[in-house]
Motif scaffolding. Structure first.
Motif, PDB file in Angstrom:
ATOM      1  N   GLN A 682      25.539 -19.010   3.279  1.00 46.30           N
ATOM      2  CA  GLN A 682      24.143 -18.887   3.706  1.00 46.30           C
ATOM      3  C   GLN A 682      23.714 -20.232   4.255  1.00 46.30           C
ATOM      4  OE1 GLN A 682      21.920 -16.571   0.896  1.00 46.30           O
ATOM      5  NE2 GLN A 682      20.238 -18.036   0.937  1.00 46.30           N
ATOM      6  N   ASP A 683      23.346 -20.288   5.528  1.00 48.28           N
ATOM      7  CA  ASP A 683      23.068 -21.586   6.137  1.00 48.28           C
ATOM      8  C   ASP A 683      22.181 -21.387   7.348  1.00 48.28           C
ATOM      9  OD1 ASP A 683      23.247 -24.376   6.666  1.00 48.28           O
ATOM     10  OD2 ASP A 683      25.295 -24.399   5.907  1.00 48.28           O
ATOM     11  N   ILE A 684      21.771 -22.504   7.956  1.00 48.15           N
ATOM     12  CA  ILE A 684      20.948 -22.407   9.166  1.00 48.15           C
ATOM     13  C   ILE A 684      21.781 -22.607  10.431  1.00 48.15           C
ATOM     14  CG2 ILE A 684      18.851 -23.089   7.963  1.00 48.15           C
ATOM     15  CD1 ILE A 684      19.095 -25.855   9.194  1.00 48.15           C
ATOM     16  N   PHE A 685      23.007 -23.143  10.283  1.00 46.63           N
ATOM     17  CA  PHE A 685      23.940 -23.285  11.403  1.00 46.63           C
ATOM     18  C   PHE A 685      25.301 -22.741  11.016  1.00 46.63           C
ATOM     19  CE2 PHE A 685      20.915 -26.795  12.224  1.00 46.63           C
ATOM     20  CZ  PHE A 685      20.474 -26.392  13.482  1.00 46.63           C
ATOM     21  N   PHE A 686      26.083 -22.415  12.029  1.00 43.89           N
ATOM     22  CA  PHE A 686      27.440 -21.945  11.786  1.00 43.89           C
ATOM     23  C   PHE A 686      28.319 -23.171  11.530  1.00 43.89           C
ATOM     24  CE2 PHE A 686      31.606 -20.155  12.680  1.00 43.89           C
ATOM     25  CZ  PHE A 686      31.521 -18.920  12.059  1.00 43.89           C
ATOM     26  N   SER A 687      28.389 -23.568  10.290  1.00 40.82           N
ATOM     27  CA  SER A 687      29.075 -24.791   9.881  1.00 40.82           C
ATOM     28  C   SER A 687      30.576 -24.575   9.807  1.00 40.82           C
ATOM     29  CB  SER A 687      28.558 -25.235   8.516  1.00 40.82           C
ATOM     30  OG  SER A 687      28.906 -24.269   7.533  1.00 40.82           O
ATOM     31  N   ARG A 688      31.293 -25.663   9.520  1.00 39.59           N
ATOM     32  CA  ARG A 688      32.749 -25.542   9.314  1.00 39.59           C
ATOM     33  C   ARG A 688      33.053 -24.610   8.145  1.00 39.59           C
ATOM     34  NH1 ARG A 688      36.899 -24.432   8.250  1.00 39.59           N
ATOM     35  NH2 ARG A 688      38.949 -25.405   8.508  1.00 39.59           N
ATOM     36  N   THR A 689      32.211 -24.635   7.121  1.00 40.38           N
ATOM     37  CA  THR A 689      32.396 -23.745   5.973  1.00 40.38           C
ATOM     38  C   THR A 689      32.210 -22.290   6.381  1.00 40.38           C
ATOM     39  OG1 THR A 689      31.525 -25.508   4.570  1.00 40.38           O
ATOM     40  CG2 THR A 689      31.667 -23.327   3.590  1.00 40.38           C
ATOM     41  N   CYS A 690      31.256 -22.033   7.283  1.00 34.61           N
ATOM     42  CA  CYS A 690      31.026 -20.660   7.745  1.00 34.61           C
ATOM     43  C   CYS A 690      32.263 -20.061   8.398  1.00 34.61           C
ATOM     44  CB  CYS A 690      29.872 -20.621   8.743  1.00 34.61           C
ATOM     45  SG  CYS A 690      28.236 -20.909   8.035  1.00 34.61           S
ATOM     46  N   ASP A 694      33.355 -14.500   4.924  1.00 40.01           N
ATOM     47  CA  ASP A 694      33.422 -13.076   5.278  1.00 40.01           C
ATOM     48  C   ASP A 694      32.060 -12.559   5.717  1.00 40.01           C
ATOM     49  OD1 ASP A 694      36.270 -12.231   4.435  1.00 40.01           O
ATOM     50  OD2 ASP A 694      35.534 -13.355   2.702  1.00 40.01           O
ATOM     51  N   VAL A 695      31.001 -13.146   5.138  1.00 40.33           N
ATOM     52  CA  VAL A 695      29.637 -12.821   5.545  1.00 40.33           C
ATOM     53  C   VAL A 695      28.876 -14.138   5.682  1.00 40.33           C
ATOM     54  CG1 VAL A 695      27.490 -11.647   4.960  1.00 40.33           C
ATOM     55  CG2 VAL A 695      29.675 -10.609   4.333  1.00 40.33           C
ATOM     56  N   VAL A 696      28.121 -14.253   6.771  1.00 45.58           N
ATOM     57  CA  VAL A 696      27.269 -15.428   7.001  1.00 45.58           C
ATOM     58  C   VAL A 696      25.825 -14.948   7.085  1.00 45.58           C
ATOM     59  CG1 VAL A 696      26.702 -17.316   8.564  1.00 45.58           C
ATOM     60  CG2 VAL A 696      29.099 -16.670   8.197  1.00 45.58           C
ATOM     61  N   LEU A 697      24.965 -15.550   6.262  1.00 46.75           N
ATOM     62  CA  LEU A 697      23.562 -15.159   6.222  1.00 46.75           C
ATOM     63  C   LEU A 697      22.702 -16.260   6.837  1.00 46.75           C
ATOM     64  CD1 LEU A 697      23.434 -13.732   2.577  1.00 46.75           C
ATOM     65  CD2 LEU A 697      23.831 -12.482   4.724  1.00 46.75           C
ATOM     66  N   PRO A 698      21.818 -15.899   7.776  1.00 46.89           N
ATOM     67  CA  PRO A 698      20.983 -16.909   8.453  1.00 46.89           C
ATOM     68  C   PRO A 698      19.762 -17.278   7.619  1.00 46.89           C
ATOM     69  CG  PRO A 698      20.546 -14.749   9.375  1.00 46.89           C
ATOM     70  CD  PRO A 698      21.607 -14.548   8.335  1.00 46.89           C
ATOM     71  N   ALA A 699      19.705 -18.505   7.176  1.00 45.52           N
ATOM     72  CA  ALA A 699      18.618 -18.976   6.331  1.00 45.52           C
ATOM     73  C   ALA A 699      17.595 -19.744   7.161  1.00 45.52           C
ATOM     74  CB  ALA A 699      19.168 -19.839   5.205  1.00 45.52           C
ATOM     75  N   ALA A 700      16.543 -20.190   6.501  1.00 45.34           N
ATOM     76  CA  ALA A 700      15.469 -20.925   7.159  1.00 45.34           C
ATOM     77  C   ALA A 700      15.405 -22.341   6.609  1.00 45.34           C
ATOM     78  CB  ALA A 700      14.130 -20.221   6.921  1.00 45.34           C
ATOM     79  N   PRO A 701      15.174 -23.339   7.466  1.00 46.46           N
ATOM     80  CA  PRO A 701      15.015 -24.716   6.988  1.00 46.46           C
ATOM     81  C   PRO A 701      13.684 -24.890   6.275  1.00 46.46           C
ATOM     82  CG  PRO A 701      14.586 -24.617   9.330  1.00 46.46           C
ATOM     83  CD  PRO A 701      15.054 -23.246   8.931  1.00 46.46           C
ATOM     84  N   SER A 702      13.460 -26.075   5.736  1.00 47.49           N
ATOM     85  CA  SER A 702      12.285 -26.310   4.890  1.00 47.49           C
ATOM     86  C   SER A 702      10.978 -26.063   5.612  1.00 47.49           C
ATOM     87  CB  SER A 702      12.324 -27.741   4.355  1.00 47.49           C
ATOM     88  OG  SER A 702      12.290 -28.686   5.417  1.00 47.49           O
ATOM     89  N   VAL A 703      10.913 -26.342   6.918  1.00 49.53           N
ATOM     90  CA  VAL A 703       9.635 -26.188   7.627  1.00 49.53           C
ATOM     91  C   VAL A 703       9.298 -24.730   7.905  1.00 49.53           C
ATOM     92  CG1 VAL A 703       9.718 -28.478   8.662  1.00 49.53           C
ATOM     93  CG2 VAL A 703      10.740 -26.546   9.874  1.00 49.53           C
ATOM     94  N   GLU A 704      10.201 -23.818   7.547  1.00 44.42           N
ATOM     95  CA  GLU A 704       9.938 -22.395   7.761  1.00 44.42           C
ATOM     96  C   GLU A 704       9.744 -21.647   6.444  1.00 44.42           C
ATOM     97  OE1 GLU A 704      12.488 -22.221  11.949  1.00 44.42           O
ATOM     98  OE2 GLU A 704      13.134 -20.976  10.267  1.00 44.42           O
ATOM     99  N   LYS A 705       9.365 -22.391   5.393  1.00 49.56           N
ATOM    100  CA  LYS A 705       9.135 -21.729   4.113  1.00 49.56           C
ATOM    101  C   LYS A 705       8.256 -22.607   3.237  1.00 49.56           C
ATOM    102  CE  LYS A 705      13.680 -23.377   2.543  1.00 49.56           C
ATOM    103  NZ  LYS A 705      15.033 -22.942   2.193  1.00 49.56           N
TER     104      LYS A 705
END
Length: 988
Positions: A682-690, A694-705
């Motif tokens: 779960q991240d805001i960018f498609f990182s190396r870990t992503c 098997d599933v990548v979930l698009p999260a929101a950075p601090s300014v969007e919550k």
């Protein structure tokens, strides 16, 4: 204790208030507005603008220079004072071209506009004349317009005495004085660190964020071909109609802007200092970051990242929809499909292998509420204690050392204690680059109040350059010299005897354990001369107040916990742990690495650091959650990797953590991910870990919550939602809530405040935390009692053990691993840079930041470069016993001898320092020994482009001075003190 009061006579009225208060603020408290432009509470009295003249006890003085005292007689409306203020204001508008309606700064807070309007100045008495200087647009983040500059000196005062970078000055000797950068006219060729202080305090539009230009209001975006004629038209009719109609028009324009211009308080997403500020937006465009005086940590201060590093929020490569891997490739999916797949796989893995086959990693970038939900998801929904966060990589050893000795795993006091201490010990902490705003407070204390700084580090960074004493111990040997200091102090009767007798346990055992740690032994192991260590010991013993600051240079070793304990031991021996202005201060790296641990994302501890093994604590959560909690010992995020390789862990859920790059022995970690049955990121960018998920979930950075963070000094602060989540991304707390429901849990959180209420009801340490008590810029430092009473200093009433006494701990020296030898003959140190953050997933998306630091690099000492024929720009290969990376070299005397320094700002394996690191870890906390790396170096190319451009601030020498030096203005032959008319008003 209340401040002593006094009574002043102001125009015949008796006014009472606190003594020693600046007159401007004293009057403001009584709703009296004394005009002023150069004065600002943080900056104090600069005395350049000449618009605040008053008569005091019959004498004409600048009001900003006056403080309240008993019997003071102040006359504001006396004729000479009013004439002097009017003359000062007339001179201001002679220097500043008023074109407010199309000005990007016409947003209600332009000091020039407001003062001229409030003083009801009818017209321009002195003609405006352009300056013989061009607009300086060289800097990536701001511009300087000499034509708009009124030479108030605010920017200089902020740079010299608040930020203490000491770049800016005013050359009062020029025919036409102006602001200079290290004595020259180009901002981007100077020692400027892009902190933004100068732009923040500028009272007009002379210094402006480039992100504001043409964006602030409907008329500001006009092309120059239209804007300039419009300005000329207004200025042409101004002498006829005067200021009043012009200001009426500008006030209409300001009001027109307000519905689109939004100002929202938030908390910085970068380091653990915890800067808070207003973020100005128009639509999704972030116009600027504006710190405010009431921010409890930073006041008006920011750094390059907090002020300017927000491009990532609207980056085109943000994740905006869930992704599912199908046949080795990712495809977009709906949230319902993603949740259903995750729930099905989690349940099937738990059914086949048990709950301990799943593991969870929370994010130190996310909020306290999201950390709480992550550990609740692991423990209360899945049934495992396999939960951790990235404090394991940095500050767990410091926490362990403090738990052992003093009882709480956090800073002993507040940043104000650090400022007020007589002596600071910096140990393995590059504070000016890793925690820059906190460092400004310490640089101020050193420059203005004579605070003494002693720095122990491998590398000569800024704090080392400024230090009163800088010492370079051998890598991994800090415990030895620390213990030697303690022994010397005890052997010579220099300890705080009364404190040790009354407040500390285990002195006898500790004293006995110090037998090996003579000064001669310390010299042999550390390389620091015994005589020097003796001098330091005497300084430490004699200091009335002492604080120790340390960071990853201490913690990321196999003896990180023991070395942290040795620091605490020294503070206890000298009595520097239970008073204000004293204590232990491990610097927290990420914005919420403290809070993430505070709220239970740790394998052995519940929120508030209660043990999972504590039956009473566990029962409290079981009752609230309606579940039975596991007592199994969980994996931490370092031991998880071995458990995956061993086939014990089958599934991993990673929230906002770039584990593939930031974990030690990165190739080993990536190989582990390949073995997982199922992985969710779960991240805001498609990182190396992503890439391995098997599933990548698009999260929101601090300014969007919304939510809360806890900073390095244990301070809760609230952040508000600035923007809506981009695309179909969601705040992490909402993703966790919806996923828990998909797993069958009855979660119904509608707002993060509900999550905090639940956590505070269960964790005694946070009992008094409520969103109402954190409204706006209000803050609380834990522990927080149910009535809201917080704890700025932890140990004033005793230590956090049953008997209230601290505990000295006996220690042995554990040498570092991965030692150099004939083949691997160089030691690699590593860490952050001021401009970038960690692996760079956020800061690399700022074009301005990349213009300052385009790439990763390795620092090589001049002597090593000469031996091996290396130049800045040479490409080298570093090979450890585990992996290889290739980097450009930078030859610099920040490193010495066979020491190398590799920056952490790499997003791939080719540059990533953790390709080189080992699996070795601190024996007590499992924190990897990131700082213990031996390598060999091959030169691939001699000639190449230097990794840092020549305009980078590190290549320029700052211009330290005591401030604005306003007296040089007064000493000019053509300066005339108001109310007499100016000779050359347009010049200054």
């Amino acid at each position: 204790m209340s401040q002593p009061q006094c009574t002043l006579k102001v125009d015949g009225r008796s006014l009472s208030g606190p003594i020693d208060t600046p007159l401007i603020e004293f009057l403001a408290a009584h709703d009296i507005d004394l005009p002023h432009i150069c004065y600002q509470p943080t900056l104090g009295a600069i005395q350049t603008c000449d618009v605040c003249w008053v008569q005091v006890n019959g004498e004409l003085v600048r009001g900003c220079s006056v403080t309240s005292r008993e019997g003071l007689e102040v006359k504001l409306e006396e004729t000479t004072a009013r004439q002097a203020r009017r003359e000062g204001a007339d001179r201001i508008v002679a220097r500043h071209e008023l074109y407010c309606s199309v000005c990007d700064n016409n947003n209600g807070d332009c000091k020039v506009h407001n003062v001229v309007a409030r003083m009801r100045i009818p017209y321009q008495r002195y003609p405006y004349r352009q300056k013989p200087y061009n607009v300086d647009e060289s800097h990536p983040f701001y511009q300087y317009d000499p034509d708009q500059c009124i030479l108030c000196g605010r920017c200089v005062e902020a740079c010299q005495n608040v930020q203490v970078t000491e770049t800016l000055s005013i050359d009062w000797q020029r025919e036409d004085p102006r602001v200079l950068w290290d004595g020259a006219e180009t901002a981007n060729e100077s020692s400027c660190v892009s902190c933004g202080h100068c732009v923040t305090v500028c009272p007009c539009n002379a210094l402006m964020e480039k992100s504001m230009l043409g964006e602030a209001g409907p008329l500001t975006g006009m092309p120059a071909t239209l804007k300039r004629p419009a300005i000329d038209l207004i200025k042409g009719i101004e002498p006829t109609v005067g200021f009043r109609p012009i200001f009426a028009l500008s006030e209409m324009d300001e009001a027109w802007r307000q519905p689109e211009l939004k100002k929202t308080k938030t908390v910085c997403t970068y380091c653990g200092v915890g800067c808070a500020f207003d973020m100005w937006t128009r639509g999704r465009r972030i116009l600027k970051v504006q710190p405010v005086e009431e921010a409890p940590v930073n006041g008006i201060s920011t750094c390059i990242k907090g002020k300017f590093g927000w491009d990532f929020v609207n980056s085109q490569d943000r994740l905006t929809t869930p992704l599912i891997r199908d046949n080795g490739r990712f495809r977009e999916a709906s949230w319902d499909e993603a949740y259903a797949l995750i729930a099905e796989r989690f349940k099937s893995i738990r059914a086949a292998h048990g709950p301990d086959a799943l593991a969870f990693v929370a994010s130190s970038k996310c909020t306290n509420e999201e950390s709480y939900l992550m550990q609740k998801l692991a423990r209360g929904v899945i049934g495992t204690n396999n939960i951790d966060n990235c404090s394991r990589y940095c500050q767990s050893p410091a926490t362990k050392g403090l738990w052992r000795t003093m009882g709480y795993g956090g800073d002993g006091g507040s940043i104000s204690d650090l400022e007020s201490a007589e002596l600071l010990l910096f140990i393995g902490s590059n504070t000016a680059e890793s925690h820059p705003v906190l460092a400004t407070r310490l640089k101020q204390a050193q420059k203005h109040r004579g605070q003494t700084h002693i720095v122990f580090d491998l590398r000569r960074h800024e704090m080392a350059e400024r230090a009163d004493r800088f010492l370079r111990p051998r890598p991994g040997t800090d415990l030895v010299w620390l213990s030697a200091l303690s022994r010397y102090i005890l052997d010579n009767g220099l300890e705080d005897k009364a404190f040790l007798e009354q407040r500390v346990n285990h002195l006898a055992e500790y004293r006995q354990s110090l037998a090996p740690f003579t000064l001669d032994y310390a010299e042999e192991i550390t390389g620091i001369p015994a005589r020097t260590l003796e001098e330091v010991a005497l300084q430490v013993a004699k200091a009335s107040t002492l604080c120790a600051i340390w960071a990853m240079g201490v913690t990321q070793h196999v003896a990180g916990s023991d070395t942290s304990t040795a620091i605490a031991n020294l503070l206890l021996v000298t009595g520097n742990a239970r008073r204000k202005g004293c204590g232990a201060y491990p610097m927290r790296g990420h914005n919420n690495v403290q809070g993430c641990s505070d709220f239970g994302s740790m394998s052995k501890r519940l929120p508030g650091y209660e043990f999972v093994s504590d039956d009473a604590a566990r029962a409290r959560y079981e009752k609230a959650w309606g579940v039975t909690l596991s007592t199994n010992s969980g994996y931490n995020n370092h031991t998880m990797i071995d458990a995956i390789h061993e086939g014990k862990l089958k599934s991993l859920y990673v929230m906002g953590e770039e584990m593939a790059i930031v974990d030690a022995n990165a190739l080993h970690v990536q190989a582990a991910f390949d073995k997982l049955d199922f992985m969710v990121v779960q991240d805001i960018f498609f990182s190396r870990t992503c890439e391995q998920a098997d599933v990548v979930l698009p999260a929101a950075p601090s300014v969007e919550k919304e939510g809360t963070f806890v900073n390095t000094e244990r301070r809760f602060q609230r952040l508000y939602q600035v923007l809506e989540p981009l695309g179909d991304s969601k705040p992490d707390w909402l993703i966790q809530t919806e996923l828990a429901r998909a797993l069958g849990a009855d979660w119904s959180y509608r707002h993060p405040g509900e999550i905090m209420d639940e956590a505070a009801s269960l964790a005694p340490m946070f009992a008094g935390v409520t969103y109402e008590r954190l409204e706006g810029y209000r803050s609380l430092q834990w522990p927080i009692a149910a009535d809201g009473t917080d704890t700025p200093h932890l140990y004033l009433d005793g230590f956090a053990f049953p008997d209230g006494k601290a505990r000295l701990n006996a220690l042995e020296y554990t040498p570092p691993t991965d030692q150099t030898d004939g083949e691997y003959d160089l030691h690699v140190n590593n860490g952050r840079l001021l401009e970038t953050f960690h692996e760079g997933n956020l800061t690399h998306r700022s074009a301005g930041i990349r213009s300052q630091v385009p790439t990763s690099f390795v620092e090589v000492s001049p002597e090593l470069a000469e031996q091996r024929g290396i130049k800045s720009g040479s490409r080298v290969r570093l090979t450890s016993r585990r992996g290889t990376i290739e980097l450009p070299a930078l030859v610099t005397d920040r490193v010495a001898g066979n020491e190398l320094y590799v920056t952490e700002n790499a997003v791939g394996n080719d540059h990533a320092i953790n390709v080189l690191t080992s699996n070795e870890a601190d024996k007590d906390s499992s924190t990897p020994a990131f700082k213990e790396i031996a390598v060999k170096m091959e030169i691939l190319e001699i000639e190449g482009e230097a990794p840092l451009p020549r305009h980078n601030y590190r290549f320029w020498k700052s211009s330290s001075q005591d401030g604005v030096r306003t007296e040089q203005k007064w000493q000019r032959d053509d300066y005339v003190q108001p109310p007499r008319p100016a000779r050359n008003p347009e010049k200054f």
